[in-house]
Design a protein around this motif. Structure first.
Motif, PDB file in Angstrom:
ATOM      1  N   PRO A   1      41.097  51.496 -25.551  1.00 54.31           N
ATOM      2  CA  PRO A   1      40.448  51.123 -26.816  1.00 54.31           C
ATOM      3  C   PRO A   1      40.489  49.622 -27.118  1.00 54.31           C
ATOM      4  CG  PRO A   1      41.808  53.058 -27.099  1.00 54.31           C
ATOM      5  CD  PRO A   1      42.127  52.507 -25.750  1.00 54.31           C
ATOM      6  N   TYR A   2      41.418  48.906 -26.496  1.00 51.50           N
ATOM      7  CA  TYR A   2      41.469  47.461 -26.719  1.00 51.50           C
ATOM      8  C   TYR A   2      41.490  46.753 -25.366  1.00 51.50           C
ATOM      9  CZ  TYR A   2      42.980  49.168 -31.235  1.00 51.50           C
ATOM     10  OH  TYR A   2      43.038  49.848 -32.432  1.00 51.50           O
ATOM     11  N   GLU A   3      40.864  45.581 -25.325  1.00 53.27           N
ATOM     12  CA  GLU A   3      40.921  44.795 -24.095  1.00 53.27           C
ATOM     13  C   GLU A   3      42.364  44.350 -23.844  1.00 53.27           C
ATOM     14  OE1 GLU A   3      37.755  41.888 -23.202  1.00 53.27           O
ATOM     15  OE2 GLU A   3      36.823  42.497 -25.084  1.00 53.27           O
ATOM     16  N   ASP A   4      42.651  44.008 -22.587  1.00 49.09           N
ATOM     17  CA  ASP A   4      44.046  43.741 -22.214  1.00 49.09           C
ATOM     18  C   ASP A   4      44.656  42.530 -22.946  1.00 49.09           C
ATOM     19  OD1 ASP A   4      43.809  45.895 -20.594  1.00 49.09           O
ATOM     20  OD2 ASP A   4      43.711  44.784 -18.708  1.00 49.09           O
ATOM     21  N   TRP A   5      43.820  41.573 -23.352  1.00 48.14           N
ATOM     22  CA  TRP A   5      44.359  40.395 -24.054  1.00 48.14           C
ATOM     23  C   TRP A   5      44.834  40.726 -25.463  1.00 48.14           C
ATOM     24  CZ3 TRP A   5      41.542  40.149 -28.385  1.00 48.14           C
ATOM     25  CH2 TRP A   5      40.192  40.503 -28.330  1.00 48.14           C
ATOM     26  N   PHE A   6      44.420  41.866 -25.974  1.00 51.37           N
ATOM     27  CA  PHE A   6      44.712  42.246 -27.353  1.00 51.37           C
ATOM     28  C   PHE A   6      46.217  42.241 -27.648  1.00 51.37           C
ATOM     29  CE2 PHE A   6      45.835  45.617 -30.364  1.00 51.37           C
ATOM     30  CZ  PHE A   6      44.985  45.374 -31.426  1.00 51.37           C
ATOM     31  N   TRP A   7      47.015  42.696 -26.663  1.00 47.00           N
ATOM     32  CA  TRP A   7      48.432  42.923 -26.915  1.00 47.00           C
ATOM     33  C   TRP A   7      49.200  41.623 -27.058  1.00 47.00           C
ATOM     34  CZ3 TRP A   7      48.627  47.670 -28.419  1.00 47.00           C
ATOM     35  CH2 TRP A   7      47.643  48.547 -27.946  1.00 47.00           C
ATOM     36  N   SER A   8      48.987  40.700 -26.109  1.00 53.09           N
ATOM     37  CA  SER A   8      49.708  39.429 -26.234  1.00 53.09           C
ATOM     38  C   SER A   8      49.189  38.634 -27.425  1.00 53.09           C
ATOM     39  CB  SER A   8      49.593  38.627 -24.939  1.00 53.09           C
ATOM     40  OG  SER A   8      48.240  38.423 -24.625  1.00 53.09           O
ATOM     41  N   LYS A   9      47.883  38.724 -27.683  1.00 55.03           N
ATOM     42  CA  LYS A   9      47.329  37.999 -28.829  1.00 55.03           C
ATOM     43  C   LYS A   9      47.966  38.488 -30.132  1.00 55.03           C
ATOM     44  CE  LYS A   9      43.041  36.771 -31.134  1.00 55.03           C
ATOM     45  NZ  LYS A   9      42.499  37.663 -32.152  1.00 55.03           N
ATOM     46  N   ASN A  10      48.307  39.756 -30.185  1.00 60.96           N
ATOM     47  CA  ASN A  10      48.924  40.307 -31.386  1.00 60.96           C
ATOM     48  C   ASN A  10      50.451  40.359 -31.302  1.00 60.96           C
ATOM     49  OD1 ASN A  10      46.739  41.259 -33.365  1.00 60.96           O
ATOM     50  ND2 ASN A  10      45.981  41.951 -31.382  1.00 60.96           N
ATOM     51  N   GLY A  11      51.003  39.684 -30.323  1.00 61.25           N
ATOM     52  CA  GLY A  11      52.456  39.602 -30.221  1.00 61.25           C
ATOM     53  C   GLY A  11      53.121  40.938 -29.992  1.00 61.25           C
ATOM     54  N   ILE A  12      52.488  41.779 -29.236  1.00 65.14           N
ATOM     55  CA  ILE A  12      53.097  43.073 -28.907  1.00 65.14           C
ATOM     56  C   ILE A  12      53.452  43.055 -27.424  1.00 65.14           C
ATOM     57  CG2 ILE A  12      52.723  45.571 -28.751  1.00 65.14           C
ATOM     58  CD1 ILE A  12      50.812  45.271 -31.172  1.00 65.14           C
ATOM     59  N   SER A  13      54.776  43.137 -27.128  1.00 64.26           N
ATOM     60  CA  SER A  13      55.194  43.110 -25.726  1.00 64.26           C
ATOM     61  C   SER A  13      55.076  44.496 -25.131  1.00 64.26           C
ATOM     62  CB  SER A  13      56.659  42.673 -25.595  1.00 64.26           C
ATOM     63  OG  SER A  13      56.900  41.581 -26.432  1.00 64.26           O
ATOM     64  N   LEU A  14      54.579  44.557 -23.912  1.00 63.08           N
ATOM     65  CA  LEU A  14      54.445  45.840 -23.240  1.00 63.08           C
ATOM     66  C   LEU A  14      55.435  45.899 -22.086  1.00 63.08           C
ATOM     67  CD1 LEU A  14      50.542  46.010 -23.058  1.00 63.08           C
ATOM     68  CD2 LEU A  14      52.033  46.924 -24.833  1.00 63.08           C
ATOM     69  N   VAL A  15      56.216  46.962 -22.055  1.00 64.96           N
ATOM     70  CA  VAL A  15      57.182  47.145 -20.972  1.00 64.96           C
ATOM     71  C   VAL A  15      56.843  48.441 -20.258  1.00 64.96           C
ATOM     72  CG1 VAL A  15      59.606  47.589 -20.404  1.00 64.96           C
ATOM     73  CG2 VAL A  15      59.012  45.908 -22.167  1.00 64.96           C
ATOM     74  N   ARG A  16      56.744  48.348 -18.938  1.00 64.20           N
ATOM     75  CA  ARG A  16      56.483  49.544 -18.149  1.00 64.20           C
ATOM     76  C   ARG A  16      57.816  50.080 -17.669  1.00 64.20           C
ATOM     77  NH1 ARG A  16      52.066  51.180 -14.652  1.00 64.20           N
ATOM     78  NH2 ARG A  16      52.296  53.447 -14.722  1.00 64.20           N
ATOM     79  N   GLY A  17      58.176  51.265 -18.096  1.00 63.58           N
ATOM     80  CA  GLY A  17      59.465  51.795 -17.655  1.00 63.58           C
ATOM     81  C   GLY A  17      59.771  53.131 -18.297  1.00 63.58           C
ATOM     82  N   TRP A  18      60.754  53.804 -17.744  1.00 62.91           N
ATOM     83  CA  TRP A  18      61.153  55.127 -18.224  1.00 62.91           C
ATOM     84  C   TRP A  18      62.513  55.009 -18.898  1.00 62.91           C
ATOM     85  CZ3 TRP A  18      59.082  59.843 -18.807  1.00 62.91           C
ATOM     86  CH2 TRP A  18      59.952  60.915 -19.035  1.00 62.91           C
TER      87      TRP A  18
END
Lengths: 424, 452
Positions: free
Chosen positions: A59-76
């Motif tokens: 639903p959002y382009e990939d730049w959306f997250w860093s632009k909104n200061g949301i860190s994404l972590v891939r992990g379990w």
């Protein structure tokens, strides 16, 4: 500044993150084992069917997250230590939080069927499920779907799109008759069969039979043994919360929460379809498993965390789905079977597969619910009628105000007069 | 007993096939192949010797073969038929798409700058040209025939594919009608009557020289039809366009009347998902399309000033300016790139990035129109079908998932976002202008509290 960490990047967790971000600039981290970015789970079927690629479902382009200061972590996340407020990840560095949101979603149910752990037997919930389904179904001659719910019919449609002959086992005597009135349910039975799906009603899975570790046939409750190269198990989903065992966070089927999404542990919240309300209002579900409820819960939790604390209000129910070519919308409450206190106005045109049902309370003639099949209704209008307790005769007379079909579509006649039988 | 499911249910035959074609569809594809083979034979010399049989084989093969192939859509239940699109080497920028892109682009290069190379193929259009225009064929008659044929055949496809949606049927009939009658038959008949070749469905600034001094003097001296056309063109450009766009949005033209839009909506429909939906593409789009608009307005103004002042401004350069615009915009942009790149960038590259008419309509649509796409409350599931199938590259979902109406300059009103939406979220509507932007952003009342 409190560090907010969200486990799960589905619609509930992401919506909470967006509402927290709107109100301030606390650091937000979203952890997901499933995918790097948020995607629309409801669109998984369209990837398999070749209507879209995975990229299209974000639903959002990939730049959306860093632009909104949301860190994404891939992990379990393996373990939560709420005394030190630390998350331990499989392989990754520990992550500390000040506020934790558990939004991990569900996993497909398994009921201990013989053979359910064979290869090419699976449910469909996650991106990984979709990938295994892609592999399992390539080159097979027959498939079987078990379970007459929304995911079951979607899986049948998916297999159909690849030209794979599909056996569809449904325990109920008519598709989804626990939710849909007889006319609606019959319409969907016909729709499934019109697409040459081998729909077997009132039939259960007895046994999955394999050879060399992989499925080769299924045995049904009426004694048939049918060849199959794939079995889709779609008998519902339940919260995917095994990782919380011994964490001190109280669970039942889901993570137990109050109406503010608070768990028994301070600063730990749960939201979406992994959460279970301890004490829901009468008539409301303990676990809500829809896209819309995930979004609605996520919003309320986000607002609560930024200080606009209000209990969760489920509002007027609505939902939608699509059964092969037939779109379905529902607003308010429509029971599967009629009761004496409820009246029903039904308009239907079986040739064009359209149906509209308006239920009302016989006590005061106020509308209580809408079912629309092959007819699009205006959400805002239906909601206003339900909210304002409109009289059923007014709604029937002014039904055109609620029609949302494209221009030039044949209108449902005012007063719902039709050649088909009308019951009141 | 072990049973094969194919035996257990007599109605259990497949209609869908993955990467395969039914017998009828295969015969149809072969027919299309024979048609184009006839064209190739003509091109390599036989066109001059046997024009009529080759023309007959070409038309019969392509049209008849296509109609058989469309069984692919008619044999399946009416509904959205987008299965397997993203596995297709033709529809998702695979090998077939690149081959087609090269062929189409090459065709436009030859057509514009080396028509002599196609001389023998042009000859098979002589009988048609004599019948319609009372003179031999040239490359433009051949091109017009290809173009109209593509719109007609693929228009039939669009009607079959979207037969469950009356809006799509009406729109497809409209756009094929305008191409066939106003952009093919009437201009040919005018030529037959020794009148100027006029296209009544194209207006300035898309028909860029329609109101240039040279054209105006030609037409006004060419008799009553020429004079009528001048009034027609001026009335459509400056009176009808704002009025119609106010009431219906850009769609009255771009997806119902225009020939470029006509080709995009019919022949280009299979490629509609190839448009770029990124925010970056939207920025590039706004810069480019408005630059072309400024260029044509300035150029037209200059030409008139020059004409009124009898050459005081541009002197002899005026025709060079005009030729440069004609080359860069008229030929390269709208033709070579606009259609040649269909299989790679979708069918609306010209309409989105280049067309000055679209720019004007877009400005009116955005600021002074009753048209919008209404979002249905909270029903959006963010699946992305609407954005994926928007040929103009609008990220429709971005609006829909916030419960916001879609009011965008570039929307041509094709209605496909509404068609592919699985949850009935989108509706093209004309209505009062005051609530257009906010519409029903449901919903923070005490009831449905789901959205922003």
């Amino acid at each position: 500044m409190s560090r907010i960490v969200i486990i799960g990047n589905g619609i509930a967790g992401v919506t909470a993150a967006r509402f927290i971000r709107k109100a301030g600039d606390e650091p937000i981290t979203i952890i997901s084992a499933e995918s790097e970015h948020f995607f629309s789970r409801t669109a998984l079927m369209y990837i398999y069917m070749g209507h879209m690629t995975y990229e299209h479902t974000k639903p959002y382009e990939d730049w959306f997250w860093s632009k909104n200061g949301i860190s994404l972590v891939r992990g379990w996340v393996n373990r939560i230590d709420h005394t030190t407020k630390t998350l331990f990840l499989d392989g990754g560095r520990p992550i500390e939080y000040d506020k934790l949101i558990i939004a991990v979603g569900s996993q497909p149910n398994r009921f201990g069927w013989p053979g359910e752990n064979l290869d090419n037997v699976q449910g469909l919930y996650s991106l990984q499920d979709l990938q295994t389904m892609q592999e399992a179904t390539s080159g097979i001659d027959h498939a079987t779907v078990v379970g007459g719910g929304l995911i079951g019919i979607e899986m049948a449609e998916m297999l159909h799109s690849r030209g794979i002959p599909t056996l569809f086992l449904v325990r109920e005597n008519s598709y989804m008759d626990y939710l849909l009135p007889a006319e609606e349910s019959q319409m969907i039975n016909n729709e499934i069969r019109r697409h040459h799906i081998d729909l077997r009603l009132g039939t259960e899975l007895k046994e999955i039979i394999g050879s060399d570790g992989s499925v080769s046939s299924v045995r049904t409750s009426d004694g048939d043994e049918v060849q199959t190269g794939f079995v889709g198990l779609t008998a519902g989903v339940s919260p995917a919360i095994d990782f919380l065992d011994n964490s001190g966070i109280e669970t039942n089927r889901g993570v137990l929460i109050n109406e503010y999404f608070e768990t028994n542990v301070e600063d730990v919240y749960a939201v979406g379809d992994c959460a279970e309300f301890r004490d829901p209002e009468i008539g409301h579900k303990k676990i809500e498993q829809l896209w819309y409820t995930g979004r609605r819960q996520g919003k309320r939790l986000g607002l609560n965390i930024v200080g606009k604390k209000t209990p969760y209000d489920k509002g007027i129910f609505f939902n939608s789905a699509k059964f092969f070519t037939i779109e379905y919308q529902t607003y308010g409450h429509i029971a599967a079977s009629a009761d004496e206190a409820t009246g029903s106005v039904l308009w239907s045109d079986t040739d064009s597969r359209r149906l509209l049902r308006i239920n009302y309370s016989r006590a005061d003639n106020t509308v209580v619910g809408f079912n629309a099949f092959g007819v699009r209704l205006r959400h805002e209008q239906c909601e206003a009628w339900l909210h304002g307790r409109a009289q059923v005769e007014d709604v029937v007379r002014e039904i055109s105000r609620a029609l949302f079909d494209p221009e030039f579509t044949r209108k449902i006649p005012g007063g719902l007069q039709s050649s088909s039988p009308v019951s009141t | 007993m072990l049973t094969n499911p194919l035996d257990s249910n007599p109605s259990f035959q497949l209609t869908a096939s993955y990467g395969q074609f039914s017998k009828v569809e295969t015969v149809g594809l072969a027919g299309i192949g024979v048609g184009f083979l006839a064209l190739a034979v003509a091109l390599f010399g036989a066109g001059t010797i046997a024009p009529i049989p080759l023309f007959a084989i070409f038309i019969t093969g392509v049209a008849g073969g296509s109609l058989l192939f469309f069984k692919r859509y008619s044999a399946r239940p009416a509904g959205i038929q987008n299965d397997n699109i993203f596995f297709s080497p033709n529809l998702w920028r695979g090998a077939v798409a690149w081959i087609l892109g090269v062929i189409l682009t090459g065709f436009y290069v030859l057509l514009y700058w080396f028509p002599g190379t196609m001389e023998h193929a042009i000859r098979i259009f002589d009988p048609l040209s004599w019948t319609l225009r009372d003179r031999p064929a040239d490359q433009w008659l051949m091109y017009g025939t290809f173009y109209t044929l593509a719109v007609l055949i693929m228009g039939v496809r669009a009607i079959i594919k979207y037969r469950h949606i009356p809006y799509q049927i009406v729109r497809s009939v409209s756009v094929t009608f305008f191409q066939l009658v106003l952009a093919f038959i009437i201009p040919a008949i005018l030529i037959r009557l020794n009148e100027p070749e006029l296209y009544f469905s194209y207006f300035w600034p898309l028909d860029f020289d329609a109101i240039w001094p040279s054209k105006v003097s030609d037409l006004s001296s060419s008799g009553s039809i020429g004079t009528f056309f001048l009034f027609w063109a001026a009335a459509l450009s400056f009176v009808a366009t704002p009025i119609l766009t106010y009431f219906f949005g850009k769609r009255w033209y771009c997806s119902w009347v225009c020939g470029c839009g006509g080709l995009a909506e019919t022949a280009g429909d299979p490629y509609r998902h190839l448009s770029d939906k990124s925010l970056k593409a939207w920025k590039i789009e706004r810069w480019m399309i408005h630059s072309v608009l400024v260029a044509i307005v300035v150029l037209t103004g200059l030409l008139w000033t020059n004409s009124v002042t009898e050459g005081a401004i541009l002197g002899d350069f005026s025709s060079a300016f005009a030729r440069t615009y004609g080359f860069a915009i008229g030929a390269v942009f709208s033709g070579v790139i606009g259609v040649g790149f269909y299989p790679l960038m979708g069918a609306r590259v010209w309409c989105r990035f280049g067309c000055p008419m679209a720019a004007v309509l877009g400005i009116i649509q955005k600021y002074f129109s009753r048209f919008r796409i209404t979002t249905n409350g909270g029903q959006c599931i963010s699946c992305g079908n609407c954005s994926t199938y928007c040929e103009m590259g609008i990220d429709v979902r971005w609006y829909a998932q916030r419960g916001q109406n879609i009011v965008r300059a570039s929307c041509v009103g094709c209605g496909i976002c509404s068609a592919v939406c699985p949850r009935g979220v989108l509706k093209l509507e004309n209505g009062p202008t005051d609530d257009r932007y906010n519409g029903p952003i449901l919903i923070d009342r005490d009831s449905i509290g789901v959205l922003d």
